[in-house]
Design a protein around this motif. Sequence first.
Motif, PDB file in Angstrom:
ATOM      1  N   ARG A  39      -5.039   0.432   4.008  1.00 41.87           N
ATOM      2  CA  ARG A  39      -4.176  -0.650   4.508  1.00 41.87           C
ATOM      3  C   ARG A  39      -4.993  -1.768   5.145  1.00 41.87           C
ATOM      4  NH1 ARG A  39       1.113  -0.746   4.170  1.00 41.87           N
ATOM      5  NH2 ARG A  39       2.439   1.100   4.210  1.00 41.87           N
ATOM      6  N   PHE A  78       1.623  -1.251  -4.779  1.00 46.22           N
ATOM      7  CA  PHE A  78       1.759   0.005  -4.042  1.00 46.22           C
ATOM      8  C   PHE A  78       0.415   0.723  -4.040  1.00 46.22           C
ATOM      9  CE2 PHE A  78       6.516   1.147  -4.959  1.00 46.22           C
ATOM     10  CZ  PHE A  78       6.899  -0.096  -4.472  1.00 46.22           C
ATOM     11  N   ALA A 108       2.511  -3.182  -0.403  1.00 50.95           N
ATOM     12  CA  ALA A 108       3.953  -3.240  -0.147  1.00 50.95           C
ATOM     13  C   ALA A 108       4.483  -1.874   0.267  1.00 50.95           C
ATOM     14  CB  ALA A 108       4.681  -3.729  -1.394  1.00 50.95           C
ATOM     15  N   GLU A 109       3.916  -0.807  -0.312  1.00 55.44           N
ATOM     16  CA  GLU A 109       4.326   0.562   0.013  1.00 55.44           C
ATOM     17  C   GLU A 109       3.119   1.481  -0.161  1.00 55.44           C
ATOM     18  OE1 GLU A 109       7.278   1.629   1.017  1.00 55.44           O
ATOM     19  OE2 GLU A 109       8.691   0.031   0.446  1.00 55.44           O
ATOM     20  N   HIS A 132      11.978  -2.179  -5.505  1.00 55.28           N
ATOM     21  CA  HIS A 132      11.181  -3.411  -5.457  1.00 55.28           C
ATOM     22  C   HIS A 132      11.290  -4.241  -6.739  1.00 55.28           C
ATOM     23  CE1 HIS A 132       8.719  -3.023  -1.703  1.00 55.28           C
ATOM     24  NE2 HIS A 132       9.188  -1.797  -1.792  1.00 55.28           N
ATOM     25  N   VAL A 137      11.323   4.302  -5.100  1.00 52.29           N
ATOM     26  CA  VAL A 137      10.742   3.202  -4.322  1.00 52.29           C
ATOM     27  C   VAL A 137      10.350   2.045  -5.240  1.00 52.29           C
ATOM     28  CG1 VAL A 137       8.886   2.539  -2.746  1.00 52.29           C
ATOM     29  CG2 VAL A 137       9.952   4.774  -2.507  1.00 52.29           C
ATOM     30  N   VAL A 189       2.631   5.544  -1.185  1.00 54.13           N
ATOM     31  CA  VAL A 189       3.366   6.726  -1.636  1.00 54.13           C
ATOM     32  C   VAL A 189       2.367   7.832  -1.997  1.00 54.13           C
ATOM     33  CG1 VAL A 189       5.120   7.631  -3.199  1.00 54.13           C
ATOM     34  CG2 VAL A 189       5.140   5.199  -2.589  1.00 54.13           C
TER      35      VAL A 189
END
Length: 313
Positions: free
Chosen positions: A146, A124, A152-153, A175, A171, A155
């Motif tokens: 990114r 993350f 994957a996420e 996972h 979150v 936050v």
Amino acid sequence: MASKTYRSGFAALIGRPNVGKSTLLNELTGEKIAIVSPKPQTTRNRILGVVTRPEGQVAFIDTPGIHQAKGELNRYMVETALQAAEEVDLVLFVIEPPGGEKPEVGPGNRMILERLQRIRKPTFLVINKIDSLPKAKLLPLIELFRNEFPFAEVVPISAREGDGVDRLFQVVLQHLPEGEKIFDEEMLTDQQERTLVSEYIREQVLRHCRQEIPYSAAVLVEVFDESEREPLPGTPEGQLAGLIRIAASIYVERDSQKAIIIGKQGQMLKTIGTDARKAIQRLLGAHVYLSLRVRVEPRWSERREGLKKLGYE
């Protein structure tokens, strides 16, 4: 009605020094189990913080900040962090907003991302300190990172304000694999009380001493006497009960550093001891008699035997 799936696992907090990993761990657990300081490289060991809720359990591992390591102590800290990333189910790569007008990844973060590419764990991006970031700059920052790594996420949070921290937990849980509790519900950390005591003392050294001292200082608890810890009958609940006698040594590398920590007429050492004792009493729920002395261990942070002597192994 079918019960919800219970999930559990390990997540490592990885990132550069001073991005707020320890503040985040304390906010997640609701307790101060990692010391916090504005000075980089405050965290020197991995610290486990367990969060247990009806829907699942996450064992978070706080790690030292990853930086260009020079000297044995710094190499030890960086390897501690990277090893933790290899052993968990999930990595939380914590960053803070860059200082300049134009967002950039920076060489330090890029070095960490290169290592995470090799580790190949679900990762993350946790953007901390969003309370200091204009909203218009958040999306460009997310897009920038990114493009560097398949997160994957993403936050955004403010660990200090508690903003987004509960969502981060949820979150993370989604996972993690299905499974039973790894630790007892009552377990919060694997840190022993005397380890936490040594860290609370070092926190006051970080807080009160000028720049070069904290990086050369280590604390060793030599006496932790609980023989008078049991509260007296009739002690009201919530009040400090019993007495714990603690003796600890603050180790530095040079005589000049020893003189600074002791201070004029012993005033600096007295201030460190007073503030540390107050924090330790809150931690232990008992009255504390704290005795501090300062010792010199030449170049301990540069020698393997020095690190071992002071508990870094």
